[in-house]
Scaffold this motif. Structure first.
Motif, PDB file in Angstrom:
ATOM      1  N   TRP A 131     -10.604   4.567 -21.387  1.00 53.41           N
ATOM      2  CA  TRP A 131     -10.400   3.765 -22.590  1.00 53.41           C
ATOM      3  C   TRP A 131      -8.922   3.400 -22.754  1.00 53.41           C
ATOM      4  O   TRP A 131      -8.590   2.274 -23.132  1.00 53.41           O
ATOM      5  CB  TRP A 131     -10.915   4.502 -23.812  1.00 53.41           C
ATOM      6  CG  TRP A 131     -10.714   3.788 -25.116  1.00 53.41           C
ATOM      7  CD1 TRP A 131      -9.981   4.204 -26.184  1.00 53.41           C
ATOM      8  CD2 TRP A 131     -11.260   2.513 -25.506  1.00 53.41           C
ATOM      9  NE1 TRP A 131     -10.012   3.285 -27.206  1.00 53.41           N
ATOM     10  CE2 TRP A 131     -10.801   2.231 -26.817  1.00 53.41           C
ATOM     11  CE3 TRP A 131     -12.087   1.585 -24.872  1.00 53.41           C
ATOM     12  CZ2 TRP A 131     -11.135   1.068 -27.501  1.00 53.41           C
ATOM     13  CZ3 TRP A 131     -12.420   0.419 -25.554  1.00 53.41           C
ATOM     14  CH2 TRP A 131     -11.956   0.180 -26.842  1.00 53.41           C
ATOM     15  N   ASN A 132      -8.033   4.362 -22.460  1.00 57.71           N
ATOM     16  CA  ASN A 132      -6.594   4.062 -22.496  1.00 57.71           C
ATOM     17  C   ASN A 132      -6.240   2.947 -21.520  1.00 57.71           C
ATOM     18  O   ASN A 132      -5.382   2.107 -21.807  1.00 57.71           O
ATOM     19  CB  ASN A 132      -5.771   5.301 -22.158  1.00 57.71           C
ATOM     20  CG  ASN A 132      -5.804   6.372 -23.233  1.00 57.71           C
ATOM     21  OD1 ASN A 132      -6.160   7.512 -22.969  1.00 57.71           O
ATOM     22  ND2 ASN A 132      -5.421   6.032 -24.445  1.00 57.71           N
ATOM     23  N   VAL A 133      -6.904   2.944 -20.366  1.00 56.13           N
ATOM     24  CA  VAL A 133      -6.661   1.898 -19.371  1.00 56.13           C
ATOM     25  C   VAL A 133      -7.138   0.542 -19.892  1.00 56.13           C
ATOM     26  O   VAL A 133      -6.435  -0.467 -19.793  1.00 56.13           O
ATOM     27  CB  VAL A 133      -7.347   2.237 -18.037  1.00 56.13           C
ATOM     28  CG1 VAL A 133      -7.242   1.063 -17.053  1.00 56.13           C
ATOM     29  CG2 VAL A 133      -6.725   3.482 -17.412  1.00 56.13           C
TER      30      VAL A 133
ATOM     31  N   PHE B 209      -4.498   2.948 -13.811  1.00 57.86           N
ATOM     32  CA  PHE B 209      -5.135   4.025 -13.047  1.00 57.86           C
ATOM     33  C   PHE B 209      -4.105   4.773 -12.218  1.00 57.86           C
ATOM     34  O   PHE B 209      -4.215   5.989 -12.039  1.00 57.86           O
ATOM     35  CB  PHE B 209      -6.249   3.468 -12.148  1.00 57.86           C
ATOM     36  CG  PHE B 209      -7.543   3.265 -12.870  1.00 57.86           C
ATOM     37  CD1 PHE B 209      -8.360   4.340 -13.178  1.00 57.86           C
ATOM     38  CD2 PHE B 209      -7.936   2.004 -13.261  1.00 57.86           C
ATOM     39  CE1 PHE B 209      -9.552   4.171 -13.860  1.00 57.86           C
ATOM     40  CE2 PHE B 209      -9.121   1.814 -13.951  1.00 57.86           C
ATOM     41  CZ  PHE B 209      -9.932   2.898 -14.255  1.00 57.86           C
ATOM     42  N   VAL B 210      -3.090   4.057 -11.742  1.00 64.46           N
ATOM     43  CA  VAL B 210      -2.063   4.674 -10.902  1.00 64.46           C
ATOM     44  C   VAL B 210      -0.688   4.415 -11.502  1.00 64.46           C
ATOM     45  O   VAL B 210      -0.354   3.280 -11.836  1.00 64.46           O
ATOM     46  CB  VAL B 210      -2.114   4.135  -9.459  1.00 64.46           C
ATOM     47  CG1 VAL B 210      -1.021   4.781  -8.615  1.00 64.46           C
ATOM     48  CG2 VAL B 210      -3.483   4.366  -8.841  1.00 64.46           C
ATOM     49  N   GLY B 211       0.097   5.473 -11.622  1.00 67.92           N
ATOM     50  CA  GLY B 211       1.444   5.366 -12.161  1.00 67.92           C
ATOM     51  C   GLY B 211       1.957   6.757 -12.514  1.00 67.92           C
ATOM     52  O   GLY B 211       1.254   7.750 -12.319  1.00 67.92           O
TER      53      GLY B 211
ATOM     54  N   SER C 105       2.361  -1.222  -4.722  1.00 72.78           N
ATOM     55  CA  SER C 105       1.545  -2.354  -4.293  1.00 72.78           C
ATOM     56  C   SER C 105       0.096  -1.982  -4.555  1.00 72.78           C
ATOM     57  O   SER C 105      -0.237  -0.810  -4.771  1.00 72.78           O
ATOM     58  CB  SER C 105       1.749  -2.649  -2.795  1.00 72.78           C
ATOM     59  OG  SER C 105       1.265  -1.568  -2.008  1.00 72.78           O
ATOM     60  N   LEU C 106      -0.770  -2.958  -4.532  1.00 69.96           N
ATOM     61  CA  LEU C 106      -2.192  -2.692  -4.724  1.00 69.96           C
ATOM     62  C   LEU C 106      -2.717  -1.810  -3.596  1.00 69.96           C
ATOM     63  O   LEU C 106      -3.546  -0.919  -3.818  1.00 69.96           O
ATOM     64  CB  LEU C 106      -2.977  -4.003  -4.782  1.00 69.96           C
ATOM     65  CG  LEU C 106      -4.488  -3.879  -5.052  1.00 69.96           C
ATOM     66  CD1 LEU C 106      -4.746  -3.137  -6.359  1.00 69.96           C
ATOM     67  CD2 LEU C 106      -5.131  -5.265  -5.070  1.00 69.96           C
ATOM     68  N   ARG C 107      -2.215  -2.029  -2.399  1.00 67.89           N
ATOM     69  CA  ARG C 107      -2.635  -1.218  -1.259  1.00 67.89           C
ATOM     70  C   ARG C 107      -2.257   0.250  -1.459  1.00 67.89           C
ATOM     71  O   ARG C 107      -3.067   1.147  -1.198  1.00 67.89           O
ATOM     72  CB  ARG C 107      -1.991  -1.755   0.024  1.00 67.89           C
ATOM     73  CG  ARG C 107      -2.375  -0.986   1.281  1.00 67.89           C
ATOM     74  CD  ARG C 107      -1.732  -1.605   2.503  1.00 67.89           C
ATOM     75  NE  ARG C 107      -2.074  -0.882   3.717  1.00 67.89           N
ATOM     76  CZ  ARG C 107      -1.632  -1.198   4.917  1.00 67.89           C
ATOM     77  NH1 ARG C 107      -0.836  -2.259   5.078  1.00 67.89           N
ATOM     78  NH2 ARG C 107      -1.992  -0.490   5.977  1.00 67.89           N
ATOM     79  N   LEU C 108      -1.031   0.501  -1.950  1.00 70.33           N
ATOM     80  CA  LEU C 108      -0.608   1.875  -2.208  1.00 70.33           C
ATOM     81  C   LEU C 108      -1.444   2.493  -3.333  1.00 70.33           C
ATOM     82  O   LEU C 108      -1.818   3.672  -3.260  1.00 70.33           O
ATOM     83  CB  LEU C 108       0.874   1.912  -2.579  1.00 70.33           C
ATOM     84  CG  LEU C 108       1.460   3.289  -2.915  1.00 70.33           C
ATOM     85  CD1 LEU C 108       1.281   4.266  -1.758  1.00 70.33           C
ATOM     86  CD2 LEU C 108       2.938   3.169  -3.285  1.00 70.33           C
ATOM     87  N   ASP C 109      -1.746   1.708  -4.366  1.00 74.49           N
ATOM     88  CA  ASP C 109      -2.586   2.216  -5.463  1.00 74.49           C
ATOM     89  C   ASP C 109      -3.954   2.651  -4.943  1.00 74.49           C
ATOM     90  O   ASP C 109      -4.477   3.703  -5.328  1.00 74.49           O
ATOM     91  CB  ASP C 109      -2.764   1.139  -6.530  1.00 74.49           C
ATOM     92  CG  ASP C 109      -1.545   0.998  -7.429  1.00 74.49           C
ATOM     93  OD1 ASP C 109      -0.530   1.681  -7.168  1.00 74.49           O
ATOM     94  OD2 ASP C 109      -1.601   0.217  -8.389  1.00 74.49           O
TER      95      ASP C 109
ATOM     96  N   PRO D 157       2.376   4.057 -17.301  1.00 74.32           N
ATOM     97  CA  PRO D 157       1.896   5.382 -16.906  1.00 74.32           C
ATOM     98  C   PRO D 157       0.462   5.335 -16.389  1.00 74.32           C
ATOM     99  O   PRO D 157      -0.301   4.425 -16.732  1.00 74.32           O
ATOM    100  CB  PRO D 157       2.000   6.200 -18.198  1.00 74.32           C
ATOM    101  CG  PRO D 157       1.999   5.198 -19.297  1.00 74.32           C
ATOM    102  CD  PRO D 157       2.674   3.980 -18.740  1.00 74.32           C
ATOM    103  N   GLY D 158       0.113   6.323 -15.561  1.00 73.34           N
ATOM    104  CA  GLY D 158      -1.193   6.299 -14.919  1.00 73.34           C
ATOM    105  C   GLY D 158      -1.993   7.577 -15.084  1.00 73.34           C
ATOM    106  O   GLY D 158      -1.464   8.621 -15.463  1.00 73.34           O
ATOM    107  N   ILE D 159      -3.283   7.471 -14.800  1.00 72.96           N
ATOM    108  CA  ILE D 159      -4.160   8.640 -14.796  1.00 72.96           C
ATOM    109  C   ILE D 159      -3.818   9.525 -13.604  1.00 72.96           C
ATOM    110  O   ILE D 159      -3.857  10.753 -13.682  1.00 72.96           O
ATOM    111  CB  ILE D 159      -5.638   8.207 -14.743  1.00 72.96           C
ATOM    112  CG1 ILE D 159      -6.008   7.441 -16.015  1.00 72.96           C
ATOM    113  CG2 ILE D 159      -6.555   9.426 -14.574  1.00 72.96           C
ATOM    114  CD1 ILE D 159      -7.432   6.918 -16.021  1.00 72.96           C
ATOM    115  N   THR D 160      -3.498   8.896 -12.493  1.00 71.75           N
ATOM    116  CA  THR D 160      -3.051   9.629 -11.309  1.00 71.75           C
ATOM    117  C   THR D 160      -1.830   8.903 -10.740  1.00 71.75           C
ATOM    118  O   THR D 160      -1.468   7.823 -11.193  1.00 71.75           O
ATOM    119  CB  THR D 160      -4.165   9.727 -10.260  1.00 71.75           C
ATOM    120  OG1 THR D 160      -3.742  10.582  -9.180  1.00 71.75           O
ATOM    121  CG2 THR D 160      -4.529   8.363  -9.678  1.00 71.75           C
ATOM    122  N   GLY D 161      -1.184   9.522  -9.779  1.00 73.78           N
ATOM    123  CA  GLY D 161       0.001   8.904  -9.201  1.00 73.78           C
ATOM    124  C   GLY D 161       0.507   9.702  -8.020  1.00 73.78           C
ATOM    125  O   GLY D 161      -0.058  10.740  -7.657  1.00 73.78           O
TER     126      GLY D 161
END
Length: 229
Positions: A115-117, A124-126, A201-205, A150-154
């Motif tokens: 929901w935060n996203v 999702f990533v950060g 990058s999207l690939r790294l995410d 900020p992200g859920i994972t990173g």
């Protein structure tokens, strides 16, 4: 009328941010299909076992000067607000419920952050969003870290989270946990977040999301197996 112009690098960065936000929205909407019924089941189980509230709200920084309420499934026994401060170290372990331990081990307590996203408060990533007390304690570090949503994972979550948990679990008081977190954890995580910032990058995410999933599932790949331990 003032004409605003952008360099190629700025245009590229704006396009990248737009693609990342689009990716977040699409993935969040897709995940709502399994997440909503899962949350419904967990609501029944958690409230029957541990009572209410089901959702725990924690104020976090989205940017250096803007905060939001990060959502989690409550995993600890409730205490007065003035006692519920600071990072979770060994001094808080006795507050984690048996159900909470299960939720944390499988990262299920993070599900409400979809929901935060959707609201645009997180990606999702950060970098993991810090509490305002830590931003105030280390402003020079977080001015750089919070350049990214900020992200859920990173990257820091993947590489350093398990080590951080072990260090904090050995702390027997809030003061000790705060000291370890600020002196040893924050700078190391910030260094990893800076690496992510320079190479995002999207690939790294997608790769970080894959390695995050590898913590929970036996996915193929040498690094995936190393992450799972």
């Amino acid at each position: 009328m003032v004409e605003v112009t952008y360099t190629k690098a700025e245009v590229g960065e704006r396009e990248e941010v737009g693609m990342k936000r689009l990716f977040d929205i699409v993935l969040a909407l897709v995940l709502c299909i399994p997440v909503i019924p899962t949350l419904a089941v967990l609501y029944v189980v958690v409230t029957l076992r541990d009572g209410r509230p089901f959702i725990y709200r924690s104020q976090r920084n989205a940017t250096f000067d803007k905060t939001f309420d990060l959502l989690k499934i409550r995993t600890m026994r409730t205490v007065p607000d003035h006692e519920n401060v600071g990072i979770t170290g060994g001094h808080k372990q006795n507050r984690i419920t048996p159900m909470g331990k299960f939720l944390r081990a499988h990262r299920l307590d993070e599900l409400p952050q979809v929901w935060n996203v959707l609201k645009g408060e997180m990606s999702f990533v950060g970098p993991r969003p810090p509490e305002p007390r830590y931003v105030q304690a280390r402003p020079n570090i977080y001015k750089q870290v919070l350049l990214d949503r900020p992200g859920i994972t990173g990257l820091a979550s993947i590489i350093f989270h398990s080590h951080e948990e072990k260090m904090l679990a050995a702390c027997e008081s809030l003061q000790e946990a705060e000291g370890v977190y600020l002196r040893r954890c924050v700078p190391r995580k910030a260094a990893l977040d800076h690496i992510y910032h320079l190479n995002k990058s999207l690939r790294l995410d997608l790769y970080i999301l894959y390695l995050t999933a590898a913590k929970l599932f036996p996915l193929p790949g040498r690094r995936a197996k190393r992450i799972r331990g």
